[in-house]
Design an enzyme around this catalytic site. Structure first.
Site, PDB file in Angstrom:
ATOM      1  N   GLU A 258      -5.727   2.565  -2.157  1.00 25.42           N
ATOM      2  CA  GLU A 258      -5.468   1.138  -2.359  1.00 25.42           C
ATOM      3  C   GLU A 258      -5.897   0.320  -1.135  1.00 25.42           C
ATOM      4  OE1 GLU A 258      -1.316   1.116  -3.768  1.00 25.42           O
ATOM      5  OE2 GLU A 258      -2.114   1.418  -5.782  1.00 25.42           O
ATOM      6  N   ASP A 337       0.944   6.237 -12.103  1.00 21.62           N
ATOM      7  CA  ASP A 337       1.790   5.505 -11.150  1.00 21.62           C
ATOM      8  C   ASP A 337       3.161   5.162 -11.725  1.00 21.62           C
ATOM      9  OD1 ASP A 337       2.564   4.244  -8.887  1.00 21.62           O
ATOM     10  OD2 ASP A 337       1.208   2.540  -9.058  1.00 21.62           O
ATOM     11  N   GLU A 365      10.364   0.030  -9.832  1.00 20.49           N
ATOM     12  CA  GLU A 365       9.193  -0.852  -9.846  1.00 20.49           C
ATOM     13  C   GLU A 365       8.718  -1.169 -11.264  1.00 20.49           C
ATOM     14  OE1 GLU A 365       5.801   0.654  -7.700  1.00 20.49           O
ATOM     15  OE2 GLU A 365       4.531  -1.001  -8.364  1.00 20.49           O
TER      16      GLU A 365
HETATM   17  C1  GCV Z   1       3.502   1.415  -1.443  1.00 21.42           C
HETATM   18  C2  GCV Z   1       1.993   1.540  -6.461  1.00 21.42           C
HETATM   19  C3  GCV Z   1       2.792   0.369  -5.976  1.00 21.42           C
HETATM   20  C4  GCV Z   1       2.490   0.054  -4.527  1.00 21.42           C
HETATM   21  C5  GCV Z   1       2.732   1.325  -3.700  1.00 21.42           C
HETATM   22  C6  GCV Z   1       1.828   2.425  -4.237  1.00 21.42           C
HETATM   23  C7  GCV Z   1       2.028   3.746  -3.533  1.00 21.42           C
HETATM   24  O1  GCV Z   1       0.657   1.198  -6.593  1.00 21.42           O
HETATM   25  O2  GCV Z   1       2.554  -0.739  -6.793  1.00 21.42           O
HETATM   26  O3  GCV Z   1       3.324  -0.990  -4.129  1.00 21.42           O
HETATM   27  O4  GCV Z   1       2.470   1.094  -2.341  1.00 21.42           O
HETATM   28  O5  GCV Z   1       2.139   2.630  -5.598  1.00 21.42           O
HETATM   29  O6  GCV Z   1       2.721   4.586  -4.081  1.00 21.42           O
HETATM   30  O7  GCV Z   1       1.492   3.930  -2.470  1.00 21.42           O
END
Ligand code: GCV
Length: 642
Positions: A258, A337, A365
């Protein structure tokens, strides 16, 4: 200092069952904790000479390991035996739980944790925000400073130890500019104070590091893991850490993910990156926990050959067996995810000679932001009990060396925003310790320890918890399709929110059908990443489980499920049904009002009202969307807005 906190499930017992206790000598930090916490947990009993004590701690050798304990009745009181003081600590909390939930008939009990690493990952930022946090600000940081509320930190450490957690990473895996400097002396001296508190509860502290730190704080021109200067920089940094915190656990790393830096930035692979850090930290006794959440987040929706679900396997499978001994790979339960429903990540089956840790998300989340009720233990149990049907040991819980959960606490006075979300933190610890506990047993325990409900209401609340994952699934995510939520914050419905974006999470709904084709026959070939038995099961429409259908196949709306319903009718039915059940939750909660303290009552009622609204929005938009796409009426003639 901290406001009055909800003590959660830790009971201050006034049972009168034991008259006195004999405390262990204060030789170590953990023994000191036992001395100090015993009076909090067992309030009406007094310290007494060993010979008269009704609660005694005894050291034994053999059979219980470093963390296990045995509790038995003895002369009208109780004996807690362990090989270590950490075992005593867990025994003390174990006895508190047993007495607090009225389970003394179960004695004697012998308990040895089934997972070695039982870790909470904090996604806390130095500015006090928490990435994906839903319970207020960080308990560790505020305005780019350490919050220094040591009393609160101690309460948290107690809470975690009471359910057996033994490791903690204290900053976000996305390591920003200021947190990159956590490796510098002034910050380490503050982190040491946190580590001291956690150590006294048997919890080792880890830090998340930024792979680009040698450049951003070290002033080097590269972060290339094969550059000797880079390796030397890390070794130096770790020496600094261990000089200050000699029993520091190690580092947790999110790399090449990311947008963050990683070995790929230098043309290296993930073994090169992880092993460089592992060698640098090895002499100090540290561990590198390396996340496998690595994928291309810049794809185009029409690039159907790129499948995010394949990414971790494509990157890590060939590296199996090539990692240093002090590297552990951390793998999310599903390949994408933390959706409410995904298959189990096939990577677990492809790593045969590498230590692995299962990563789950306690913070909600994608599962309702701790507004919507969603008890997650059933989902995690599914992961632990899943049989990969591969050669050798196939069941996930027997292949892993630990479990990490992304934490769900913050400054809210009940820790988790929604009081009922405490059950997920409690359950996480209990499940890591004893994988065989059922979701029902855990819910029952948590309710008995945390509320004062009559048997009827306790049962009713247990039913709410136990059904809530499926209910959330019903009104949000049909048949594992995933990601129909609002981009960015991930709460609420936005069916096409991610459909044309770069994140690789597409449902491909069109006028004829819906779902991501991941078959070998006509899709991305993802199904082949599993063992033969699982591949065959998932590849064929005849055998693919209904709940995984749209993750694995693109099917017409008229496709008939094993349940006998068509896909479109399933979508309509589950969305109407999900909302009805949430409305029942609200009514059920209202009927418990007389037995719940005011703050908790309001806290949960507020959230259930939001959940009803959220569920209705999901139902209406999903039903309209699929009606418009398919043109097929609901066979029950219910109202679908056009
Ligand atoms: C900490 C997802 C979440 C991100 C998170 C990522 C991860 O994409 O939306 O906020 O980042 O997972 O697990 O690294």
């Amino acid at each position: 200092m901290s406001e009055m906190r909800d003590r959660c499930w830790i009971k201050a017992l006034k049972t009168g069952e034991t008259g006195s206790y004999c405390l262990p000598e204060e030789k170590t930090a953990v023994a000191k904790t036992i001395r100090e916490d015993m009076p909090l947990l067992f309030q009406n009993i007094k310290e007494a000479p060993a010979s008269e004590a009704a609660l005694v701690f005894e050291k034994v050798s053999g059979g219980l390991g470093e963390e296990g304990y045995r509790i038995e009745k003895k002369d009208g009181g109780y004996r807690v035996s362990a090989e270590t003081e950490q075992g005593w600590l867990y025994g003390m909390f174990g006895l508190n739980r047993i007495l607090g939930s009225g389970k003394t008939a179960e004695l004697p009990v012998t308990e040895i944790p089934e997972q070695k690493l039982r870790m909470i990952d904090h996604w806390d930022n130095f500015d006090g925000s928490i990435e994906r946090g839903y319970a207020g600000e960080s308990i560790f940081y505020r305005d780019n400073e350490f919050r220094k509320d040591y009393g609160l930190v101690r309460e948290y450490a107690r809470l975690l130890a009471s359910v057996g957690v033994n490791a903690l990473s204290i900053n976000n895996v996305n390591v920003h500019r200021l947190e990159t400097r956590f490796l510098e002396e002034d910050n380490l001296l503050e982190i040491k104070k946190l580590a001291d508190i956690f150590r006294a509860y048997g919890i080792q502290v880890y830090l998340c590091i930024n792979f680009a730190a040698p450049i951003s704080v070290g002033g080097l021109s590269t972060g290339d893991p094969l550059d000797p200067e880079v390796a030397a920089w890390w070794k130096n940094a770790f020496r600094r850490v261990y000089d200050i915190i000699p029993d520091f656990g190690g580092v947790l790393v999110k790399a090449d993910s990311e947008g963050g830096a990683g070995p790929f930035s230098y043309g290296r692979d993930h073994k090169d990156g992880a092993n460089m850090l592992a060698r640098a930290i090895k002499d100090f006794g540290g561990t590198v926990i390396w996340r496998c959440f690595v994928y291309n987040c810049t794809q185009k929706y029409w690039q159907r050959e790129i499948d995010r679900a394949r990414a971790a396997c494509d990157i890590f499978s060939d590296l199996d067996g090539k990692f240093e001994e002090n590297v552990i790979l951390q793998i999310k339960n599903g390949p994408i995810d933390f959706q409410i429903r995904e298959p189990i990540s096939p990577l677990f089956g492809r790593l045969k000679h590498t230590r692995q840790v299962l990563e789950v998300q306690i913070t909600q989340e994608y599962t309702g932001h701790q507004k919507d009720l969603c008890y997650l233990i059933p989902m995690w149990k599914e992961a632990l009990d899943f049989d990969l049907k591969c050669e050798g040991e196939g069941v996930i819980k027997n292949r892993i060396s630990g479990i990490a959960g992304v934490g769900n606490v913050g400054m809210d006075s009940n820790w988790t925003g929604n009081k009922l979300a405490q059950a997920n933190l409690y359950g996480f610890g209990r499940l890591c310790w004893k994988n065989g506990l059922t979701s029902g047993e855990i819910a029952e325990e948590w309710i008995a320890l945390s509320m004062d409900l009559s048997e009827t209401n306790a049962k009713a609340l247990e039913r709410m918890l136990l059904t809530s994952r499926e209910v959330y699934e019903e009104y949000t995510c049909p048949l594992s399709v995933g990601f129909m939520c609002k981009p960015g914050n991930h709460y609420g419905v936005d069916i096409d929110g991610y459909e044309y974006d770069r994140w690789g999470t597409y449902h491909y709904a069109d006028r004829d059908g819906v779902g991501r084709d991941r078959t070998v026959a006509s899709g991305t070939g993802y199904t082949r990443l599993y063992s033969d038995a699982r591949y065959e099961e998932y590849e064929s429409l005849e055998t693919c489980p209904d709940e995984l259908l749209l993750f694995l196949h693109h099917v017409p709306y008229t496709h008939v499920l094993h349940s006998g319903k068509t896909v479109i009718q399933h979508i309509y039915d589950s969305h109407f049904q999900g909302v009805e059940k949430v409305e029942e939750y609200l009514e059920g909660w209202k009927s418990m009002k007389a037995e719940v303290d005011e703050a908790t009552y309001k806290n949960v009622e507020e959230r259930l009202l939001l959940q009803v609204e959220n569920a209705q929005n999901w139902r209406d938009q999903i039903n309209t969307y699929f009606y418009r796409k398919s043109g097929i009426d609901d066979e029950k003639g219910r109202e679908i807005y056009k």
